[in-house]
Motif scaffolding. Structure first.
Motif, mmCIF file in Angstrom:
data_model
loop_
_atom_site.group_PDB
_atom_site.id
_atom_site.type_symbol
_atom_site.label_atom_id
_atom_site.label_comp_id
_atom_site.label_asym_id
_atom_site.label_seq_id
_atom_site.Cartn_x
_atom_site.Cartn_y
_atom_site.Cartn_z
ATOM 1 N N ASP A 104 9.666 62.280 36.185
ATOM 2 C CA ASP A 104 8.368 61.841 36.221
ATOM 3 C C ASP A 104 8.185 60.259 35.979
ATOM 4 O O ASP A 104 7.587 59.571 36.734
ATOM 5 C CB ASP A 104 7.561 62.382 35.256
ATOM 6 C CG ASP A 104 7.105 63.824 35.494
ATOM 7 O OD1 ASP A 104 7.336 64.247 36.673
ATOM 8 O OD2 ASP A 104 7.066 64.825 34.659
ATOM 9 N N LYS A 105 8.901 59.935 34.878
ATOM 10 C CA LYS A 105 9.088 58.302 34.436
ATOM 11 C C LYS A 105 9.957 57.600 35.733
ATOM 12 O O LYS A 105 9.532 56.378 36.011
ATOM 13 C CB LYS A 105 9.796 58.267 33.291
ATOM 14 C CG LYS A 105 9.128 58.572 32.224
ATOM 15 C CD LYS A 105 9.575 58.547 30.801
ATOM 16 C CE LYS A 105 8.916 58.736 29.580
ATOM 17 N NZ LYS A 105 9.630 58.851 28.237
ATOM 18 N N VAL A 106 10.808 58.252 36.183
ATOM 19 C CA VAL A 106 11.548 57.432 37.331
ATOM 20 C C VAL A 106 10.661 57.444 38.513
ATOM 21 O O VAL A 106 10.567 56.212 39.061
ATOM 22 C CB VAL A 106 12.850 58.164 37.817
ATOM 23 C CG1 VAL A 106 13.177 57.997 39.024
ATOM 24 C CG2 VAL A 106 13.971 58.276 36.644
ATOM 25 N N TRP A 107 9.995 58.123 38.879
ATOM 26 C CA TRP A 107 9.090 58.264 40.169
ATOM 27 C C TRP A 107 7.832 57.277 39.910
ATOM 28 O O TRP A 107 7.465 56.620 40.452
ATOM 29 C CB TRP A 107 8.601 59.483 40.719
ATOM 30 C CG TRP A 107 9.714 60.051 41.721
ATOM 31 C CD1 TRP A 107 10.488 61.163 41.397
ATOM 32 C CD2 TRP A 107 10.131 59.727 42.977
ATOM 33 N NE1 TRP A 107 11.388 61.538 42.269
ATOM 34 C CE2 TRP A 107 11.346 60.395 43.167
ATOM 35 C CE3 TRP A 107 9.840 58.473 43.669
ATOM 36 C CZ2 TRP A 107 12.105 60.237 44.458
ATOM 37 C CZ3 TRP A 107 10.798 58.112 44.830
ATOM 38 C CH2 TRP A 107 11.498 59.053 45.323
ATOM 39 N N GLN A 108 7.342 57.237 38.609
ATOM 40 C CA GLN A 108 6.460 56.250 38.272
ATOM 41 C C GLN A 108 6.817 54.783 38.465
ATOM 42 O O GLN A 108 6.103 53.945 38.949
ATOM 43 C CB GLN A 108 5.910 56.703 36.876
ATOM 44 C CG GLN A 108 4.689 55.621 36.628
ATOM 45 C CD GLN A 108 4.144 56.212 34.841
ATOM 46 O OE1 GLN A 108 4.968 56.783 34.320
ATOM 47 N NE2 GLN A 108 3.159 55.547 34.367
ATOM 48 N N PHE A 109 8.030 54.626 38.020
ATOM 49 C CA PHE A 109 8.775 53.449 38.109
ATOM 50 C C PHE A 109 9.031 53.047 39.615
ATOM 51 O O PHE A 109 8.558 51.980 40.064
ATOM 52 C CB PHE A 109 9.903 53.267 37.352
ATOM 53 C CG PHE A 109 10.764 52.076 37.526
ATOM 54 C CD1 PHE A 109 10.357 50.879 36.837
ATOM 55 C CD2 PHE A 109 11.665 51.817 38.702
ATOM 56 C CE1 PHE A 109 11.022 49.612 37.205
ATOM 57 C CE2 PHE A 109 12.484 50.540 38.836
ATOM 58 C CZ PHE A 109 12.035 49.463 38.069
ATOM 59 N N VAL A 110 9.438 53.794 40.287
ATOM 60 C CA VAL A 110 9.724 53.613 41.650
ATOM 61 C C VAL A 110 8.441 53.372 42.596
ATOM 62 O O VAL A 110 8.313 52.471 43.377
ATOM 63 C CB VAL A 110 10.357 54.783 42.353
ATOM 64 C CG1 VAL A 110 10.596 54.688 43.653
ATOM 65 C CG2 VAL A 110 12.020 54.731 41.795
ATOM 66 N N ASP A 111 7.402 54.315 42.389
ATOM 67 C CA ASP A 111 6.334 54.263 43.317
ATOM 68 C C ASP A 111 5.503 52.864 42.953
ATOM 69 O O ASP A 111 4.970 52.441 43.692
ATOM 70 C CB ASP A 111 5.161 55.199 42.781
ATOM 71 C CG ASP A 111 5.756 56.543 43.376
ATOM 72 O OD1 ASP A 111 6.543 56.787 44.214
ATOM 73 O OD2 ASP A 111 5.304 57.647 42.950
ATOM 74 N N LYS A 112 5.604 52.547 41.708
ATOM 75 C CA LYS A 112 4.826 51.083 41.123
ATOM 76 C C LYS A 112 5.632 49.813 41.831
ATOM 77 O O LYS A 112 4.813 48.966 42.169
ATOM 78 C CB LYS A 112 5.130 50.798 39.736
ATOM 79 C CG LYS A 112 4.584 49.542 38.978
ATOM 80 C CD LYS A 112 4.843 49.334 37.719
ATOM 81 C CE LYS A 112 4.457 48.093 36.910
ATOM 82 N NZ LYS A 112 4.724 47.973 35.505
ATOM 83 N N TRP A 132 17.512 54.041 36.374
ATOM 84 C CA TRP A 132 18.378 54.699 35.092
ATOM 85 C C TRP A 132 17.553 54.407 33.776
ATOM 86 O O TRP A 132 17.440 55.355 33.325
ATOM 87 C CB TRP A 132 20.008 54.106 35.230
ATOM 88 C CG TRP A 132 20.864 54.602 36.227
ATOM 89 C CD1 TRP A 132 20.698 55.543 37.193
ATOM 90 C CD2 TRP A 132 22.224 53.900 36.649
ATOM 91 N NE1 TRP A 132 21.757 55.723 37.692
ATOM 92 C CE2 TRP A 132 22.408 54.448 37.740
ATOM 93 C CE3 TRP A 132 22.626 52.700 36.179
ATOM 94 C CZ2 TRP A 132 23.695 54.006 38.149
ATOM 95 C CZ3 TRP A 132 23.627 52.425 36.674
ATOM 96 C CH2 TRP A 132 24.305 53.069 37.837
ATOM 97 N N GLU A 133 17.368 53.224 33.569
ATOM 98 C CA GLU A 133 16.682 52.724 32.202
ATOM 99 C C GLU A 133 15.570 53.440 32.228
ATOM 100 O O GLU A 133 15.085 54.174 30.843
ATOM 101 C CB GLU A 133 16.807 51.433 32.144
ATOM 102 C CG GLU A 133 16.293 50.920 30.693
ATOM 103 C CD GLU A 133 16.491 49.565 30.572
ATOM 104 O OE1 GLU A 133 17.107 49.062 29.536
ATOM 105 O OE2 GLU A 133 16.004 48.681 31.298
ATOM 106 N N GLU A 134 14.583 53.434 32.898
ATOM 107 C CA GLU A 134 13.049 54.077 33.016
ATOM 108 C C GLU A 134 13.483 55.576 32.869
ATOM 109 O O GLU A 134 12.393 56.187 32.215
ATOM 110 C CB GLU A 134 12.485 53.777 33.974
ATOM 111 C CG GLU A 134 12.156 52.239 34.455
ATOM 112 C CD GLU A 134 11.135 51.946 33.208
ATOM 113 O OE1 GLU A 134 10.312 52.719 32.992
ATOM 114 O OE2 GLU A 134 10.948 50.737 32.846
ATOM 115 N N GLY A 135 14.476 56.233 33.381
ATOM 116 C CA GLY A 135 14.590 57.854 33.407
ATOM 117 C C GLY A 135 15.386 58.088 31.975
ATOM 118 O O GLY A 135 15.528 59.345 31.728
#
Length: 495
Positions: free
Chosen positions: A268-276, A402-405
């Motif tokens: 969830d955090k990974v995709w939040q970062f990527v989508d941003k 990686w870090e966000e996840g």
């Protein structure tokens, strides 16, 4: 027959920095070129004007001929000198504080090409030939030149693979969240990155699953072989087809270590970062900063039989004072990074940034070695529209995923300071013996799983002194001051 670095002309194009010559200075150089004596002097002739004098004496012949580069923040001039004689050059400040400081306090910077103009022209042409795949889309004629360059200058051997398929048909379910695909193209640019950074690759991408669909996400730029610009996620079938059609594309699959669990990332955090960040332009503003950790110990130094032709810190200032005047777009790879370190607006000049930094006690040649920081914002674009946002190259983006996840368990490695091989140095990868059987069958000697490429690509063995792959534990702020000097690429164990 394999030629040595001493015999090859590639990148032997850098002029030697002689000195800055402020008013009232006299400097002499003996036995440096075909003139056995060079004298540089500067005198102030008006309030805002100086005169630089170059005396070139005791030439080995009447045909002694070399090119000099005279550089200030406002002025770049190439001067051709032949035979013995005296050359005077007048330089003027516009009266602004930064130009007065640059011209009247620092003085003009003088460089000389140690080879003849004819040899320099040949070397430039040979170096450009390495980039045939970019300059002449569809061409593979430079593959062997790039392989020769990599072996002689970097120590990377890429032998022909036996019966290599166009694409290794690895099942999609083998790819897990956070696994990487590490890439080298024999296009001139990737081998240049490998040489400068001590890497076996020039690009990296990350595998991510969403709604039962595998995506390959990356920060890259649009080119003749890649139709999409910036931070992007493409379904794996589409990505592998684009990669297959790209010229001289080599890629290995590097899965993460899952000894302690299958799912390593909070998706969830990974995709939040990527989508941003999807749609942001490639990180041109920071492309050099993960590499330039030190003032001198990251700069390559091509070796000839008689001379070394080293890249020097002063070259960046000389080059980008000129580049920002003729191509602001090209200047993006250096100027904004200096401006943000000097804390000046992006609409000012490189000279103003250096002047402001100097007022704070920062030497102009040292400013690029200040570590990049996560969260610094640059003028960039998103889907072609101007925005103020983070700027990330490929390895920054993957590291941030990686870090966000949560892969690093709270350790702040400062992803903004990574270079392309820093990611695969981290001891986060799977034991190579656990790689898929298809990988072992196709390339039994390669501990990595090669997906694409006519020639062998390995992460573990080259370049430089071992170890090279999967050995550095993540620590806070770990990549901020790491040297990378060919051919050994020796660095502290935490780099």
């Amino acid at each position: 027959m394999q030629r040595s670095e001493y015999e090859l002309p590639y990148y032997k194009i850098f002029p030697k920095y002689l000195a800055a010559v402020p008013p009232g200075t006299v400097l002499e150089f003996d036995n440096l070129t075909c003139w056995h004596n060079l004298k540089l002097s500067t005198s102030r002739i008006h309030t805002n004007q100086i005169e630089l004098t170059i005396e070139h004496k005791q030439g080995e012949s009447l045909l002694c001929h070399r090119s000099f580069v005279i550089s200030t923040g406002a002025h770049t001039q190439v001067v051709e000198l032949i035979g013995n004689g005296v050359k005077t050059i007048s330089l003027t400040s516009d009266g602004s504080p930064e130009q007065d400081w640059d011209l009247l306090e620092r003085g003009p910077r003088v460089f000389v090409h140690l080879m003849t103009p004819e040899q320099l022209t040949y070397n430039i042409g040979a170096t450009l030939a390495l980039f045939q795949a970019e300059l002449n889309p569809g061409s593979t004629t430079s593959d062997d030149m790039n392989r020769e360059f990599l072996k002689s200058f970097v120590g990377i051997d890429m032998p022909l693979r036996n019966n290599a398929p166009d694409v290794l048909d690895l099942p999609e379910e083998v790819f897990k969240n956070g696994d990487t695909i590490d890439i080298l193209r024999l296009n001139g640019l990737s081998p240049c990155i490998a040489w400068a950074m001590g890497a076996a690759t020039g690009h990296t991408a990350v595998a991510l699953w969403r709604a039962d669909r595998l995506y390959i996400c990356e920060s890259t730029s649009k080119s003749s072989d890649w139709s999409i610009n910036g931070i992007q996620c493409n379904p794996y079938p589409a990505w592998i087809e684009m990669a297959r059609n790209a010229i001289s594309y080599h890629a290995v699959f590097a899965p993460l270590d899952r000894t302690n669990g299958e799912e390593l990332l909070d998706m969830d955090k990974v995709w939040q970062f990527v989508d941003k960040h999807v749609g942001l332009d490639y990180g041109f503003e920071v492309v050099l900063m993960g590499w330039l950790d030190t003032v001198r110990d990251n700069l390559p130094c091509p070796k000839d039989r008689d001379q070394d032709y080293c890249l020097e810190p002063e070259h960046f200032e000389m080059l980008f004072h000129f580049v920002e005047k003729v191509s602001p777009e090209a200047a993006r790879v250096f100027v904004p990074a200096v401006q943000i370190r000097a804390e000046v607006p992006f609409d000012t000049t490189l000279l103003y940034a250096y002047y402001t930094a100097a007022l704070k006690g920062i030497d102009p040649i040292e400013i690029y070695s200040i570590p990049e920081q996560e969260g610094w914002l640059y003028q960039t674009t998103r889907d072609g529209n101007p925005v103020i946002a983070e700027s990330m190259v490929c390895n920054d983006f993957v590291c941030n995923v990686w870090e966000e996840g949560g892969l690093f368990n709270g350790t702040n490695v400062n992803c903004a300071e990574t270079s392309v091989n820093d990611n695969y140095k981290l001891n986060i990868y799977q034991d190579p013996e656990l790689r898929h059987q298809l990988c072992k069958d196709q390339d039994p000697e390669n501990p990595n799983c090669q997906l694409l490429g006519k020639y062998s690509l390995r992460l573990d063995s080259q370049p430089g002194v071992l170890p090279r792959y999967n050995y550095v534990p993540p620590t806070d702020e770990m990549f901020g001051s790491c040297p990378s000097m060919a051919p050994d690429y020796l660095a502290p164990q935490d780099c």
